[in-house]
Design an enzyme around this catalytic site. Structure first.
Site, PDB file in Angstrom:
ATOM      1  CE  LYS A  46      -3.255   2.850   2.837  1.00 17.69           C
ATOM      2  NZ  LYS A  46      -3.935   2.652   3.992  1.00 17.69           N
TER       3      LYS A  46
HETATM    4  C1  5RP Z   1      -1.028   4.819   7.825  1.00 14.94           C
HETATM    5  C2  5RP Z   1      -2.335   4.550   7.095  1.00 14.94           C
HETATM    6  C3  5RP Z   1      -3.772   4.977   7.713  1.00 14.94           C
HETATM    7  O1  5RP Z   1      -3.806   4.289   9.052  1.00 14.94           O
HETATM    8  C4  5RP Z   1      -4.913   4.632   6.799  1.00 14.94           C
HETATM    9  O2  5RP Z   1      -4.860   3.299   6.344  1.00 14.94           O
HETATM   10  C5  5RP Z   1      -4.412   5.682   5.562  1.00 14.94           C
HETATM   11  O3  5RP Z   1      -5.486   5.619   4.843  1.00 14.94           O
HETATM   12  P1  5RP Z   1      -6.079   6.872   3.955  1.00 14.94           P
HETATM   13  O4  5RP Z   1      -4.704   7.669   3.687  1.00 14.94           O
HETATM   14  O5  5RP Z   1      -6.787   6.562   2.726  1.00 14.94           O
HETATM   15  O6  5RP Z   1      -6.868   7.830   5.146  1.00 14.94           O
HETATM   16  O7  5RP Z   1      -2.333   3.523   6.442  1.00 14.94           O
HETATM   17  O8  5RP Z   1      -0.167   4.957   6.669  1.00 14.94           O
END
Ligand code: 5RP
Length: 281
Positions: free
Chosen positions: A173
Protein backbone atom coordinates in the site's frame (compact mmCIF):
# COMPACT_ATOMS: atom_id res chain seq x y z
CA UNK A 1 2.39 -20.01 -2.10
CA UNK A 2 -0.06 -22.29 -0.22
CA UNK A 3 -3.63 -22.82 -1.39
CA UNK A 4 -4.84 -21.06 1.73
CA UNK A 5 -2.70 -18.01 1.16
CA UNK A 6 -3.81 -17.83 -2.47
CA UNK A 7 -7.41 -18.19 -1.37
CA UNK A 8 -7.12 -15.38 1.15
CA UNK A 9 -5.36 -13.19 -1.41
CA UNK A 10 -8.24 -13.80 -3.82
CA UNK A 11 -10.63 -12.52 -1.15
CA UNK A 12 -8.72 -9.23 -1.20
CA UNK A 13 -7.78 -8.90 -4.89
CA UNK A 14 -10.97 -10.05 -6.61
CA UNK A 15 -10.45 -12.94 -9.11
CA UNK A 16 -12.63 -11.28 -11.75
CA UNK A 17 -10.12 -8.49 -12.32
CA UNK A 18 -7.39 -8.83 -9.70
CA UNK A 19 -8.37 -5.52 -8.21
CA UNK A 20 -9.67 -4.26 -4.89
CA UNK A 21 -11.42 -1.41 -3.13
CA UNK A 22 -10.17 -1.68 0.44
CA UNK A 23 -11.83 0.63 2.96
CA UNK A 24 -9.17 1.78 5.40
CA UNK A 25 -10.54 2.61 8.84
CA UNK A 26 -7.49 1.76 10.95
CA UNK A 27 -6.54 5.40 11.60
CA UNK A 28 -7.49 5.29 15.26
CA UNK A 29 -4.52 3.09 16.08
CA UNK A 30 -2.44 6.26 16.24
CA UNK A 31 -4.82 9.16 15.52
CA UNK A 32 -7.58 8.31 18.01
CA UNK A 33 -11.16 9.39 17.14
CA UNK A 34 -10.23 11.24 13.95
CA UNK A 35 -12.96 13.02 11.99
CA UNK A 36 -15.39 10.54 10.49
CA UNK A 37 -14.30 7.73 12.78
CA UNK A 38 -15.65 9.11 16.04
CA UNK A 39 -18.05 6.12 16.14
CA UNK A 40 -16.97 3.49 13.63
CA UNK A 41 -20.19 1.51 13.95
CA UNK A 42 -22.09 4.49 12.52
CA UNK A 43 -19.55 5.40 9.81
CA UNK A 44 -18.22 2.06 8.66
CA UNK A 45 -21.14 -0.36 8.75
CA UNK A 46 -23.14 1.47 5.99
CA UNK A 47 -20.03 1.33 3.76
CA UNK A 48 -19.29 -2.38 4.23
CA UNK A 49 -21.53 -3.57 1.35
CA UNK A 50 -19.48 -1.48 -1.09
CA UNK A 51 -16.01 -2.47 0.14
CA UNK A 52 -14.11 -5.47 -1.20
CA UNK A 53 -12.11 -5.53 2.02
CA UNK A 54 -11.99 -3.71 5.36
CA UNK A 55 -8.65 -2.65 6.83
CA UNK A 56 -9.00 -2.03 10.56
CA UNK A 57 -7.69 -2.82 14.01
CA UNK A 58 -8.89 -5.70 16.13
CA UNK A 59 -10.39 -3.22 18.54
CA UNK A 60 -12.72 -1.71 15.95
CA UNK A 61 -13.45 -5.14 14.46
CA UNK A 62 -14.51 -6.62 17.80
CA UNK A 63 -16.46 -3.61 19.05
CA UNK A 64 -18.00 -2.04 15.97
CA UNK A 65 -18.31 -4.58 13.15
CA UNK A 66 -20.97 -7.32 13.16
CA UNK A 67 -19.39 -10.81 13.03
CA UNK A 68 -21.99 -11.74 10.43
CA UNK A 69 -20.38 -9.74 7.61
CA UNK A 70 -18.95 -11.58 4.62
CA UNK A 71 -16.47 -8.84 3.75
CA UNK A 72 -12.87 -10.01 4.19
CA UNK A 73 -10.82 -8.32 6.88
CA UNK A 74 -7.25 -7.03 6.69
CA UNK A 75 -6.08 -6.53 10.26
CA UNK A 76 -3.77 -3.62 11.08
CA UNK A 77 -1.34 -5.50 13.33
CA UNK A 78 1.53 -3.03 13.75
CA UNK A 79 1.37 -0.07 16.08
CA UNK A 80 2.91 1.59 19.10
CA UNK A 81 3.02 5.19 17.88
CA UNK A 82 0.63 8.09 18.37
CA UNK A 83 0.03 11.47 16.82
CA UNK A 84 1.60 13.04 19.91
CA UNK A 85 5.02 12.00 18.70
CA UNK A 86 7.04 13.49 15.87
CA UNK A 87 8.60 10.16 14.98
CA UNK A 88 5.89 7.57 14.30
CA UNK A 89 8.32 4.83 13.33
CA UNK A 90 8.85 3.15 16.71
CA UNK A 91 6.29 0.44 15.94
CA UNK A 92 6.05 -3.21 16.88
CA UNK A 93 3.65 -6.03 16.12
CA UNK A 94 0.72 -5.76 18.54
CA UNK A 95 -1.67 -8.40 17.19
CA UNK A 96 -0.19 -11.89 16.93
CA UNK A 97 -0.90 -14.57 14.36
CA UNK A 98 -3.13 -16.55 16.75
CA UNK A 99 -5.41 -13.52 17.11
CA UNK A 100 -5.43 -12.98 13.32
CA UNK A 101 -6.53 -16.60 12.82
CA UNK A 102 -9.13 -16.28 15.61
CA UNK A 103 -10.52 -13.16 13.92
CA UNK A 104 -10.60 -14.90 10.55
CA UNK A 105 -8.33 -12.29 8.95
CA UNK A 106 -7.83 -12.51 5.19
CA UNK A 107 -4.69 -10.39 5.53
CA UNK A 108 -2.41 -8.57 7.97
CA UNK A 109 -1.18 -5.00 7.52
CA UNK A 110 2.13 -3.68 8.81
CA UNK A 111 3.60 -0.19 8.56
CA UNK A 112 7.15 0.17 7.20
CA UNK A 113 9.00 3.44 7.76
CA UNK A 114 11.82 3.68 5.20
CA UNK A 115 14.27 6.45 6.04
CA UNK A 116 12.86 6.92 9.54
CA UNK A 117 14.81 6.43 12.81
CA UNK A 118 13.30 2.97 13.40
CA UNK A 119 13.49 1.81 9.79
CA UNK A 120 15.22 -1.49 10.56
CA UNK A 121 12.76 -2.30 13.36
CA UNK A 122 9.77 -1.85 11.06
CA UNK A 123 11.33 -3.88 8.27
CA UNK A 124 12.03 -6.62 10.82
CA UNK A 125 8.38 -6.40 11.95
CA UNK A 126 7.35 -7.01 8.34
CA UNK A 127 9.78 -9.88 7.91
CA UNK A 128 8.56 -11.68 11.02
CA UNK A 129 4.95 -11.13 9.98
CA UNK A 130 5.63 -12.58 6.51
CA UNK A 131 7.34 -15.60 8.10
CA UNK A 132 4.23 -16.27 10.20
CA UNK A 133 1.84 -15.38 7.40
CA UNK A 134 3.50 -17.88 5.08
CA UNK A 135 3.39 -20.51 7.81
CA UNK A 136 -0.37 -20.12 8.30
CA UNK A 137 -1.40 -18.94 4.83
CA UNK A 138 -2.26 -15.31 5.63
CA UNK A 139 -0.98 -12.63 3.21
CA UNK A 140 0.74 -9.49 4.45
CA UNK A 141 0.13 -5.94 3.23
CA UNK A 142 3.14 -3.69 3.72
CA UNK A 143 2.17 -0.04 4.18
CA UNK A 144 4.70 2.59 3.20
CA UNK A 145 4.74 5.35 5.77
CA UNK A 146 6.34 8.55 4.63
CA UNK A 147 8.40 10.12 7.36
CA UNK A 148 7.87 13.86 7.65
CA UNK A 149 11.34 14.52 6.22
CA UNK A 150 10.70 12.32 3.19
CA UNK A 151 9.43 13.45 -0.19
CA UNK A 152 6.52 11.49 -1.62
CA UNK A 153 8.13 11.13 -5.04
CA UNK A 154 8.54 8.14 -7.32
CA UNK A 155 12.14 7.61 -6.27
CA UNK A 156 11.25 7.32 -2.58
CA UNK A 157 7.99 5.39 -3.02
CA UNK A 158 9.64 2.98 -5.49
CA UNK A 159 12.38 2.35 -2.92
CA UNK A 160 9.93 1.83 -0.05
CA UNK A 161 7.59 -0.36 -2.10
CA UNK A 162 10.42 -2.52 -3.41
CA UNK A 163 11.88 -3.04 0.06
CA UNK A 164 8.46 -4.23 1.25
CA UNK A 165 8.19 -6.62 -1.71
CA UNK A 166 11.78 -7.89 -1.27
CA UNK A 167 11.03 -8.53 2.40
CA UNK A 168 8.12 -10.73 1.33
CA UNK A 169 5.09 -8.48 1.47
CA UNK A 170 2.31 -9.88 -0.73
CA UNK A 171 0.67 -6.50 -1.42
CA UNK A 172 2.07 -2.98 -1.05
CA UNK A 173 0.00 0.00 0.00
CA UNK A 174 1.57 3.28 -1.03
CA UNK A 175 0.71 6.78 -2.13
CA UNK A 176 0.12 8.11 -5.63
CA UNK A 177 2.85 10.30 -7.09
CA UNK A 178 3.92 11.68 -10.46
CA UNK A 179 5.59 8.98 -12.57
CA UNK A 180 3.62 6.41 -10.52
CA UNK A 181 4.30 3.78 -13.18
CA UNK A 182 7.93 3.83 -12.06
CA UNK A 183 6.67 2.63 -8.65
CA UNK A 184 4.33 -0.09 -9.91
CA UNK A 185 6.58 -1.35 -12.72
CA UNK A 186 9.52 -1.92 -10.37
CA UNK A 187 7.47 -3.63 -7.64
CA UNK A 188 6.96 -7.38 -8.16
CA UNK A 189 3.75 -7.53 -6.11
CA UNK A 190 0.44 -5.69 -6.52
CA UNK A 191 0.26 -2.10 -5.31
CA UNK A 192 -2.88 -0.49 -3.88
CA UNK A 193 -3.04 3.28 -3.61
CA UNK A 194 -3.52 4.96 -0.23
CA UNK A 195 -6.05 7.72 -0.41
CA UNK A 196 -4.08 10.12 1.74
CA UNK A 197 -5.51 13.27 3.25
CA UNK A 198 -9.00 14.40 2.30
CA UNK A 199 -9.25 16.01 -1.16
CA UNK A 200 -12.24 17.39 -3.04
CA UNK A 201 -14.10 14.32 -4.30
CA UNK A 202 -13.35 14.91 -7.98
CA UNK A 203 -9.64 15.31 -7.25
CA UNK A 204 -9.61 12.06 -5.29
CA UNK A 205 -11.36 10.27 -8.14
CA UNK A 206 -8.87 11.72 -10.64
CA UNK A 207 -6.00 10.52 -8.47
CA UNK A 208 -7.61 7.06 -8.32
CA UNK A 209 -8.06 7.01 -12.09
CA UNK A 210 -4.41 8.03 -12.66
CA UNK A 211 -3.20 5.37 -10.21
CA UNK A 212 -5.21 2.69 -12.02
CA UNK A 213 -3.82 3.88 -15.35
CA UNK A 214 -0.39 3.74 -13.73
CA UNK A 215 -0.71 0.07 -12.82
CA UNK A 216 -2.34 0.07 -9.37
CA UNK A 217 -4.36 -3.01 -8.38
CA UNK A 218 -6.86 -0.80 -6.62
CA UNK A 219 -7.04 1.40 -3.56
CA UNK A 220 -6.84 1.13 0.21
CA UNK A 221 -8.68 4.37 0.91
CA UNK A 222 -10.04 5.86 4.10
CA UNK A 223 -10.40 9.59 4.66
CA UNK A 224 -11.38 10.33 1.07
CA UNK A 225 -14.34 8.04 1.56
CA UNK A 226 -15.50 8.35 5.16
CA UNK A 227 -14.81 12.11 5.36
CA UNK A 228 -16.75 12.74 2.16
CA UNK A 229 -20.09 14.56 2.34
CA UNK A 230 -21.49 11.41 0.72
CA UNK A 231 -19.36 8.45 1.83
CA UNK A 232 -21.56 5.91 0.01
CA UNK A 233 -21.49 8.06 -3.12
CA UNK A 234 -17.72 8.23 -2.93
CA UNK A 235 -17.09 4.51 -2.40
CA UNK A 236 -19.49 3.74 -5.25
CA UNK A 237 -17.57 6.17 -7.47
CA UNK A 238 -14.23 4.66 -6.48
CA UNK A 239 -15.60 1.22 -7.34
CA UNK A 240 -16.66 2.55 -10.73
CA UNK A 241 -13.07 3.60 -11.44
CA UNK A 242 -11.32 0.55 -9.96
CA UNK A 243 -13.62 -2.23 -11.18
CA UNK A 244 -15.59 -0.53 -13.91
CA UNK A 245 -12.84 1.42 -15.62
CA UNK A 246 -15.03 4.51 -15.43
CA UNK A 247 -13.70 7.90 -16.45
CA UNK A 248 -13.32 10.61 -13.83
CA UNK A 249 -16.38 12.41 -15.14
CA UNK A 250 -18.51 9.26 -15.09
CA UNK A 251 -17.32 8.33 -11.61
CA UNK A 252 -17.96 11.83 -10.35
CA UNK A 253 -21.49 11.55 -11.74
CA UNK A 254 -21.95 8.35 -9.70
CA UNK A 255 -20.94 10.27 -6.57
CA UNK A 256 -23.18 13.24 -7.37
CA UNK A 257 -26.16 11.03 -8.21
CA UNK A 258 -25.86 9.17 -4.90
CA UNK A 259 -25.42 12.42 -3.02
CA UNK A 260 -28.54 13.89 -4.65
CA UNK A 261 -30.59 10.72 -4.29
CA UNK A 262 -29.96 10.18 -0.59
CA UNK A 263 -29.14 13.68 0.56
CA UNK A 264 -27.17 11.83 3.20
CA UNK A 265 -24.10 13.73 4.08
CA UNK A 266 -21.16 12.62 6.10
CA UNK A 267 -18.84 14.87 8.11
CA UNK A 268 -17.90 16.68 4.93
CA UNK A 269 -14.43 17.92 4.20
CA UNK A 270 -12.76 17.29 7.49
CA UNK A 271 -13.04 20.81 8.86
CA UNK A 272 -12.35 19.42 12.29
CA UNK A 273 -9.41 17.45 10.95
CA UNK A 274 -6.39 19.07 12.49
CA UNK A 275 -3.29 19.74 10.45
CA UNK A 276 -1.73 17.07 12.59
CA UNK A 277 -4.18 14.45 11.37
CA UNK A 278 -3.32 15.00 7.74
CA UNK A 279 0.34 15.87 8.14
CA UNK A 280 1.18 12.50 9.64
CA UNK A 281 -0.07 10.07 6.99
C1 5RP B 1 -1.17 4.99 7.82
C2 5RP B 1 -2.36 4.39 7.21
C3 5RP B 1 -3.66 4.87 7.76
O1 5RP B 1 -3.84 4.22 8.94
C4 5RP B 1 -4.82 4.69 6.79
O2 5RP B 1 -4.89 3.37 6.36
C5 5RP B 1 -4.62 5.66 5.67
O3 5RP B 1 -5.70 5.61 4.79
P1 5RP B 1 -6.05 6.96 4.00
O4 5RP B 1 -4.74 7.67 3.74
O5 5RP B 1 -6.72 6.56 2.73
O6 5RP B 1 -6.97 7.78 4.91
O7 5RP B 1 -2.25 3.56 6.36
O8 5RP B 1 -0.20 5.18 6.81
Amino acid sequence: MSWGLENRLSRILKPADGKTVMLAVDHGYFLGPTTGLEQCCKTVVPLVPYADTLMLTRGVLRNDIPSSIDTPIVLRVSGGSSVLEDDLSNETILTDIDECIRLNAAGMACQVFIGAPHQAQTIANLGRLVNEGERYGIPVIGVTAVGKDMVRDARYLALASRIIAETGGHIVKTYYCDDFERVTSTCPVPIVMAGGKKLPERDALEMTWKAMQGGAAGVDMGRNIFQSDSPVGMIKAVNAVVHGGASVDDAYAVYMDEKAATGITGPGVGSAVTADDSRKI
